[in-house]
Write a protein that holds these residues in place. Structure first.
Motif, PDB file in Angstrom:
ATOM      1  N   THR A  78      -6.957  -4.941  13.621  1.00 14.27           N
ATOM      2  CA  THR A  78      -6.210  -5.677  12.616  1.00 14.27           C
ATOM      3  C   THR A  78      -5.082  -4.787  12.085  1.00 14.27           C
ATOM      4  O   THR A  78      -4.740  -3.792  12.724  1.00 14.27           O
ATOM      5  CB  THR A  78      -7.164  -6.191  11.506  1.00 14.27           C
ATOM      6  N   THR A  79      -4.512  -5.141  10.942  1.00 17.21           N
ATOM      7  CA  THR A  79      -3.338  -4.396  10.468  1.00 17.21           C
ATOM      8  C   THR A  79      -3.731  -3.059   9.824  1.00 17.21           C
ATOM      9  O   THR A  79      -4.892  -2.816   9.502  1.00 17.21           O
ATOM     10  CB  THR A  79      -2.593  -5.209   9.389  1.00 17.21           C
ATOM     11  N   VAL A  80      -2.694  -2.245   9.622  1.00 15.81           N
ATOM     12  CA  VAL A  80      -2.863  -0.966   8.917  1.00 15.81           C
ATOM     13  C   VAL A  80      -3.486  -1.239   7.546  1.00 15.81           C
ATOM     14  O   VAL A  80      -4.462  -0.599   7.149  1.00 15.81           O
ATOM     15  CB  VAL A  80      -1.480  -0.274   8.778  1.00 15.81           C
ATOM     16  N   TYR A  81      -2.922  -2.215   6.834  1.00 11.55           N
ATOM     17  CA  TYR A  81      -3.401  -2.546   5.488  1.00 11.55           C
ATOM     18  C   TYR A  81      -4.873  -2.939   5.477  1.00 11.55           C
ATOM     19  O   TYR A  81      -5.657  -2.412   4.686  1.00 11.55           O
ATOM     20  CB  TYR A  81      -2.537  -3.674   4.904  1.00 11.55           C
ATOM     21  N   GLU A  82      -5.270  -3.818   6.385  1.00 11.60           N
ATOM     22  CA  GLU A  82      -6.668  -4.275   6.420  1.00 11.60           C
ATOM     23  C   GLU A  82      -7.620  -3.130   6.747  1.00 11.60           C
ATOM     24  O   GLU A  82      -8.719  -3.048   6.206  1.00 11.60           O
ATOM     25  CB  GLU A  82      -6.851  -5.414   7.433  1.00 11.60           C
ATOM     26  N   ASN A  83      -7.184  -2.230   7.615  1.00 15.66           N
ATOM     27  CA  ASN A  83      -8.007  -1.063   7.933  1.00 15.66           C
ATOM     28  C   ASN A  83      -8.174  -0.178   6.697  1.00 15.66           C
ATOM     29  O   ASN A  83      -9.261   0.314   6.421  1.00 15.66           O
ATOM     30  CB  ASN A  83      -7.367  -0.241   9.056  1.00 15.66           C
ATOM     31  N   LEU A  84      -7.063  -0.021   5.978  1.00 19.40           N
ATOM     32  CA  LEU A  84      -7.064   0.867   4.820  1.00 19.40           C
ATOM     33  C   LEU A  84      -7.994   0.370   3.714  1.00 19.40           C
ATOM     34  O   LEU A  84      -8.717   1.154   3.099  1.00 19.40           O
ATOM     35  CB  LEU A  84      -5.623   1.019   4.312  1.00 19.40           C
ATOM     36  N   ILE A  85      -7.964  -0.929   3.459  1.00 22.86           N
ATOM     37  CA  ILE A  85      -8.756  -1.432   2.323  1.00 22.86           C
ATOM     38  C   ILE A  85     -10.213  -1.725   2.693  1.00 22.86           C
ATOM     39  O   ILE A  85     -11.017  -2.056   1.822  1.00 22.86           O
ATOM     40  CB  ILE A  85      -8.131  -2.684   1.655  1.00 22.86           C
ATOM     41  N   ARG A 102       1.796   3.292  -2.801  1.00 20.95           N
ATOM     42  CA  ARG A 102       2.133   4.704  -3.066  1.00 20.95           C
ATOM     43  C   ARG A 102       1.542   5.621  -2.002  1.00 20.95           C
ATOM     44  O   ARG A 102       2.198   6.507  -1.475  1.00 20.95           O
ATOM     45  CB  ARG A 102       1.584   5.102  -4.441  1.00 20.95           C
ATOM     46  N   MET A 103       0.266   5.369  -1.677  1.00 22.06           N
ATOM     47  CA  MET A 103      -0.402   6.199  -0.673  1.00 22.06           C
ATOM     48  C   MET A 103       0.293   6.083   0.683  1.00 22.06           C
ATOM     49  O   MET A 103       0.537   7.077   1.364  1.00 22.06           O
ATOM     50  CB  MET A 103      -1.861   5.735  -0.489  1.00 22.06           C
ATOM     51  N   LEU A 104       0.608   4.826   1.066  1.00 19.05           N
ATOM     52  CA  LEU A 104       1.245   4.602   2.366  1.00 19.05           C
ATOM     53  C   LEU A 104       2.617   5.268   2.427  1.00 19.05           C
ATOM     54  O   LEU A 104       2.977   5.881   3.431  1.00 19.05           O
ATOM     55  CB  LEU A 104       1.348   3.101   2.655  1.00 19.05           C
ATOM     56  N   SER A 105       3.379   5.173   1.331  1.00 13.52           N
ATOM     57  CA  SER A 105       4.700   5.802   1.304  1.00 13.52           C
ATOM     58  C   SER A 105       4.563   7.301   1.447  1.00 13.52           C
ATOM     59  O   SER A 105       5.331   7.945   2.164  1.00 13.52           O
ATOM     60  CB  SER A 105       5.410   5.542  -0.023  1.00 13.52           C
ATOM     61  N   ARG A 106       3.592   7.834   0.741  1.00 10.87           N
ATOM     62  CA  ARG A 106       3.382   9.296   0.737  1.00 10.87           C
ATOM     63  C   ARG A 106       3.238   9.863   2.152  1.00 10.87           C
ATOM     64  O   ARG A 106       3.761  10.920   2.459  1.00 10.87           O
ATOM     65  CB  ARG A 106       2.124   9.574  -0.098  1.00 10.87           C
ATOM     66  N   VAL A 107       2.518   9.123   3.013  1.00  9.77           N
ATOM     67  CA  VAL A 107       2.313   9.636   4.379  1.00  9.77           C
ATOM     68  C   VAL A 107       3.310   9.019   5.378  1.00  9.77           C
ATOM     69  O   VAL A 107       3.208   9.231   6.579  1.00  9.77           O
ATOM     70  CB  VAL A 107       0.863   9.413   4.886  1.00  9.77           C
ATOM     71  N   GLY A 108       4.255   8.221   4.843  1.00  7.47           N
ATOM     72  CA  GLY A 108       5.277   7.634   5.708  1.00  7.47           C
ATOM     73  C   GLY A 108       4.789   6.453   6.531  1.00  7.47           C
ATOM     74  O   GLY A 108       5.271   6.214   7.636  1.00  7.47           O
ATOM     75  N   LEU A 109       3.832   5.686   5.983  1.00  2.00           N
ATOM     76  CA  LEU A 109       3.316   4.525   6.732  1.00  2.00           C
ATOM     77  C   LEU A 109       3.607   3.195   6.033  1.00  2.00           C
ATOM     78  O   LEU A 109       3.086   2.167   6.430  1.00  2.00           O
ATOM     79  CB  LEU A 109       1.802   4.655   6.947  1.00  2.00           C
ATOM     80  N   LYS A 110       4.438   3.234   5.010  1.00  2.00           N
ATOM     81  CA  LYS A 110       4.714   2.029   4.237  1.00  2.00           C
ATOM     82  C   LYS A 110       5.301   0.930   5.125  1.00  2.00           C
ATOM     83  O   LYS A 110       4.898  -0.228   5.056  1.00  2.00           O
ATOM     84  CB  LYS A 110       5.675   2.390   3.103  1.00  2.00           C
ATOM     85  N   LEU A 128      -3.682   7.405   8.717  1.00  2.00           N
ATOM     86  CA  LEU A 128      -4.370   6.215   8.224  1.00  2.00           C
ATOM     87  C   LEU A 128      -5.852   6.518   8.013  1.00  2.00           C
ATOM     88  O   LEU A 128      -6.442   6.133   6.991  1.00  2.00           O
ATOM     89  CB  LEU A 128      -4.192   5.063   9.225  1.00  2.00           C
ATOM     90  N   SER A 129      -6.424   7.245   8.954  1.00  2.00           N
ATOM     91  CA  SER A 129      -7.836   7.571   8.863  1.00  2.00           C
ATOM     92  C   SER A 129      -8.112   8.453   7.630  1.00  2.00           C
ATOM     93  O   SER A 129      -9.128   8.312   6.949  1.00  2.00           O
ATOM     94  CB  SER A 129      -8.241   8.224  10.181  1.00  2.00           C
ATOM     95  N   PHE A 130      -7.162   9.330   7.305  1.00  2.00           N
ATOM     96  CA  PHE A 130      -7.300  10.169   6.110  1.00  2.00           C
ATOM     97  C   PHE A 130      -7.250   9.313   4.835  1.00  2.00           C
ATOM     98  O   PHE A 130      -8.100   9.437   3.956  1.00  2.00           O
ATOM     99  CB  PHE A 130      -6.180  11.218   6.092  1.00  2.00           C
ATOM    100  N   LEU A 131      -6.267   8.423   4.768  1.00  2.00           N
ATOM    101  CA  LEU A 131      -6.147   7.575   3.575  1.00  2.00           C
ATOM    102  C   LEU A 131      -7.391   6.700   3.411  1.00  2.00           C
ATOM    103  O   LEU A 131      -7.898   6.509   2.314  1.00  2.00           O
ATOM    104  CB  LEU A 131      -4.908   6.668   3.661  1.00  2.00           C
ATOM    105  N   ARG A 132      -7.872   6.184   4.533  1.00  2.74           N
ATOM    106  CA  ARG A 132      -9.047   5.309   4.505  1.00  2.74           C
ATOM    107  C   ARG A 132     -10.285   6.078   4.011  1.00  2.74           C
ATOM    108  O   ARG A 132     -11.160   5.519   3.376  1.00  2.74           O
ATOM    109  CB  ARG A 132      -9.285   4.751   5.914  1.00  2.74           C
ATOM    110  N   ALA A 133     -10.308   7.386   4.293  1.00  2.00           N
ATOM    111  CA  ALA A 133     -11.447   8.191   3.833  1.00  2.00           C
ATOM    112  C   ALA A 133     -11.368   8.465   2.334  1.00  2.00           C
ATOM    113  O   ALA A 133     -12.388   8.476   1.652  1.00  2.00           O
ATOM    114  CB  ALA A 133     -11.504   9.508   4.602  1.00  2.00           C
TER     115      ALA A 133
END
Ligand SMILES: Nc1ncnc2c1ncn2[C@@H]1O[C@H](COP(=O)(O)OP(=O)(O)OP(=O)(O)O)[C@@H](O)[C@H]1O
Ligand SMILES: [Mg+2]
Length: 201
Positions: A78-85, A102-110, A128-133
């Motif tokens: 699915t999408t980056v967003y759905e994986n993240l949440i 904010r998190m996505l922008s920080r790592v350049g994935l916005k 993405l895996s880091f943010l998701r953790a």
């Protein structure tokens, strides 16, 4: 966390950890050559793989407080967003959309927020895996080589983000690397593995 009298045999591989204390709220590095048992150890410590004998004392933490970033991050179709949440969803926590942006922008994935997650580059997958953790504010995070394949700029970024987390609400980190690299500069304590055992250096 304290690991006592642990033994695990998988095929010809044998692991033995008599007594290992992981001080809470510190950054621990685990270093050792390929095949020495780092991933097996992390999986046992994370409660994903049962030991043959021995105990892992979590010092009051429950499995909900612990997360693991795998060597080969698993992303859902699915999408980056759905994986993240996803970690928030399964815990019944409502996502804070501003914080997510904010998190996505920080790592350049916005820009990639609505992109199919599996189409990301390998470095982007790791981000993405880091943010998701970190998104659900776990108390303990196990990182299996996820941060060892990054360019120097991304490495600095993660080091900075980990530093900030430690200042605000310290997490116990177990960070695995097959070599001592930059991420290990961050570590409060280092543990060395050889052939299924922790050794002094
Ligand atoms: N399911 C399994 N079946 C058979 N052998 C296994 C299994 N899982 C792990 N092993 C073996 O156990 C040993 C330790 O594996 P592990 O994945 O923990 O190594 P590692 O230290 O993480 O190595 P790397 O740095 O390459 O990631 C290896 O020899 C591996 O082949
Ligand atoms: Mg491994």
């Amino acid at each position: 966390m304290r690991i006592t009298d642990l033994e695990k045999t998988i095929g010809t591989f044998h692991m033995e950890v008599d007594d290992l204390y992981i001080e809470p709220e510190k950054i621990h590095g685990i270093v050792g050559p390929n095949g020495c048992g780092k991933t097996v150890f992390l999986k046992i410590a994370a409660g994903i793989l049962p030991p043959d004998t021995g105990t892992v004392d979590y010092d009051g933490l429950s499995p909900r407080d612990i997360t693991m970033m795998f060597q080969r991050p698993y992303l859902m179709h699915t999408t980056v967003y759905e994986n993240l949440i996803y970690p928030l969803k399964i815990r019944g926590i409502r996502p804070d959309e501003e914080e997510i942006d904010r998190m996505l922008s920080r790592v350049g994935l916005k820009e990639q927020k609505r992109q199919y997650a599996r189409s990301l580059s390998s470095g982007e997958r790791q981000k993405l895996s880091f943010l998701r953790a970190v998104i659900f504010k776990p108390r303990m995070i196990m990182v299996d080589e996820t941060l060892s394949n990054l360019d120097s700029e991304s490495e600095e970024l993660f080091a900075g983000m980990i530093g900030e987390i430690q200042k605000v609400r310290p997490v116990t980190w177990l960070i695995v690397n097959h070599q001592m690299d930059h991420i290990c500069r961050l570590c409060d304590e280092m543990h060395y593995m050889e052939k299924g055992r922790f050794v002094k250096r």
